[in-house]
Design a protein around this motif. Structure first.
Motif, mmCIF file in Angstrom:
data_model
loop_
_atom_site.group_PDB
_atom_site.id
_atom_site.type_symbol
_atom_site.label_atom_id
_atom_site.label_comp_id
_atom_site.label_asym_id
_atom_site.label_seq_id
_atom_site.Cartn_x
_atom_site.Cartn_y
_atom_site.Cartn_z
ATOM 1 N N ASP A 1 8.398 -7.827 -10.797
ATOM 2 C CA ASP A 1 7.651 -9.093 -10.820
ATOM 3 C C ASP A 1 7.994 -9.885 -12.082
ATOM 4 O O ASP A 1 7.526 -9.574 -13.174
ATOM 5 C CB ASP A 1 6.154 -8.788 -10.754
ATOM 6 C CG ASP A 1 5.311 -10.044 -10.625
ATOM 7 O OD1 ASP A 1 5.882 -11.147 -10.649
ATOM 8 O OD2 ASP A 1 4.086 -9.911 -10.497
ATOM 9 N N GLU A 2 8.802 -10.913 -11.908
ATOM 10 C CA GLU A 2 9.162 -11.784 -13.024
ATOM 11 C C GLU A 2 8.311 -13.048 -13.038
ATOM 12 O O GLU A 2 8.740 -14.094 -13.507
ATOM 13 C CB GLU A 2 10.644 -12.127 -12.942
ATOM 14 C CG GLU A 2 11.548 -10.916 -13.026
ATOM 15 C CD GLU A 2 13.017 -11.248 -12.922
ATOM 16 O OE1 GLU A 2 13.515 -11.976 -13.809
ATOM 17 O OE2 GLU A 2 13.655 -10.807 -11.952
ATOM 18 N N PRO B 1 5.758 -4.678 -13.227
ATOM 19 C CA PRO B 1 5.832 -5.724 -14.257
ATOM 20 C C PRO B 1 7.146 -5.640 -15.014
ATOM 21 O O PRO B 1 7.752 -4.567 -15.108
ATOM 22 C CB PRO B 1 4.636 -5.419 -15.157
ATOM 23 C CG PRO B 1 4.406 -3.958 -14.982
ATOM 24 C CD PRO B 1 4.746 -3.654 -13.551
ATOM 25 N N PRO B 2 7.624 -6.757 -15.574
ATOM 26 C CA PRO B 2 8.845 -6.719 -16.380
ATOM 27 C C PRO B 2 8.709 -5.712 -17.512
ATOM 28 O O PRO B 2 7.686 -5.660 -18.206
ATOM 29 C CB PRO B 2 8.945 -8.150 -16.925
ATOM 30 C CG PRO B 2 8.171 -8.982 -15.959
ATOM 31 C CD PRO B 2 7.059 -8.107 -15.476
ATOM 32 N N GLY B 3 9.717 -4.877 -17.658
ATOM 33 C CA GLY B 3 9.672 -3.835 -18.683
ATOM 34 C C GLY B 3 8.922 -2.596 -18.250
ATOM 35 O O GLY B 3 8.907 -1.603 -18.979
ATOM 36 N N GLY B 4 8.284 -2.645 -17.066
ATOM 37 C CA GLY B 4 7.568 -1.472 -16.569
ATOM 38 C C GLY B 4 8.517 -0.420 -16.032
ATOM 39 O O GLY B 4 9.675 -0.707 -15.716
ATOM 40 N N GLN C 1 16.448 -0.782 -15.210
ATOM 41 C CA GLN C 1 15.542 -0.347 -16.275
ATOM 42 C C GLN C 1 14.233 0.188 -15.711
ATOM 43 O O GLN C 1 13.676 1.159 -16.221
ATOM 44 C CB GLN C 1 15.285 -1.504 -17.231
ATOM 45 C CG GLN C 1 16.496 -1.899 -18.054
ATOM 46 C CD GLN C 1 16.308 -3.194 -18.819
ATOM 47 O OE1 GLN C 1 15.221 -3.768 -18.835
ATOM 48 N NE2 GLN C 1 17.368 -3.666 -19.453
ATOM 49 N N ALA C 2 13.740 -0.447 -14.652
ATOM 50 C CA ALA C 2 12.479 -0.007 -14.054
ATOM 51 C C ALA C 2 12.579 1.409 -13.490
ATOM 52 O O ALA C 2 11.618 2.173 -13.523
ATOM 53 C CB ALA C 2 12.047 -0.985 -12.964
#
Length: 250
Positions: free
Chosen positions: A36-37, A67-70, A97-98
């Motif tokens: 989600d961005e 979430p971003p970074g999650g 990354q997620a």
């Protein structure tokens, strides 16, 4: 993986590309993973509509927003035991990354529970053991258009989920990304790979695949060219079977 794997190269004009996922899920709920961005609900709605257009029940799609970074927690992700998992599209490095660090656990749970995996665009790239997450330069030389670079400069390969042994690139004909995969294979960053056109699906079954939808799947393998870095490409049309195992084709 007993549940099945299907990889979609992007595009919104061919609902039939979701057929393998829906058949494998047997009419059950489809968990849709979206990074989600800021527009996660809107993006989920697009996939929910696409699944309905492919024949899914009106309430089959379930949002799984990150979430971003999650970071994905596999046990929590599959806690409600969806009948199928669709990892959606967006910025590919953000999806990588997620899912970083959870490949073994997630793939084990999918196999154990017989949950089919479908990847759309970024989700298809992520299915690889070694994922070509973006970039448009190979040692400073352009290999694909810069606006396909996923916010990266040099072509970059990162750890993926390992659901398939080959690398994946997407939007091949539409975005010109086949050259990026050729560069990654030629330099040995990945063993071999497939580039998938939009509105096209590669349904993977063991060491073979089958092309569905409206475009082509392009298999890229290393070539022996007198010691020079090289690759050979073979394209497959809808309805054709694709050999996916090693060793490379002659």
């Amino acid at each position: 993986m007993s549940g099945g794997i299907s990889l979609v190269g992007g595009g919104w004009d061919a609902p039939e590309v979701y057929g393998p996922l829906l058949r494998a899920a047997g009419g059950g709920r489809i968990g849709c993973v979206v990074v989600d961005e800021g527009d996660g609900e809107e993006q989920f709605a697009r996939y929910a509509e696409a699944l309905r257009n492919a024949g899914a029940a009106a309430d089959a799609a379930v949002p799984l927003l990150v979430p971003p970074g999650g970071r994905i927690e596999p046990d929590a992700l599959l806690a409600d035991a969806p009948a199928g998992l669709l990892v959606c599209g967006g910025l590919t490095p953000a999806y990588q990354q997620a899912f970083a660090g959870c490949a073994e656990r997630l793939t084990g749970l999918l196999a154990e529970q017989g949950i089919p995996y479908a990847g759309f665009s970024a989700g298809a790239v992520l299915a690889a053991r070694r994922a070509v997450v973006g970039g448009w330069l190979a040692d400073g030389v352009p290999v694909c258009p810069p606006d396909t670079a996923e916010d990266l400069e040099e072509v970059e390969v990162r750890a993926g989920l390992g659901l398939v042994p080959f690398a994946v690139d997407v939007h091949a004909a539409q975005w010109g990304t086949l050259g990026r995969l050729v560069a990654a294979v030629s330099r040995g960053s990945v063993r071999y790979g497939v580039a998938i056109d939009e509105n096209t699906v590669l349904e993977v079954t063991g060491r073979t695949g089958r092309v569905g939808g409206r475009g082509r799947v392009h298999v890229v393998r290393p070539a022996d060219d007198g010691g020079a870095a090289a690759a050979v490409v073979r394209s497959y049309a809808p309805g054709e079977s694709v050999p996916l195992g090693q060793p490379p084709l002659p």
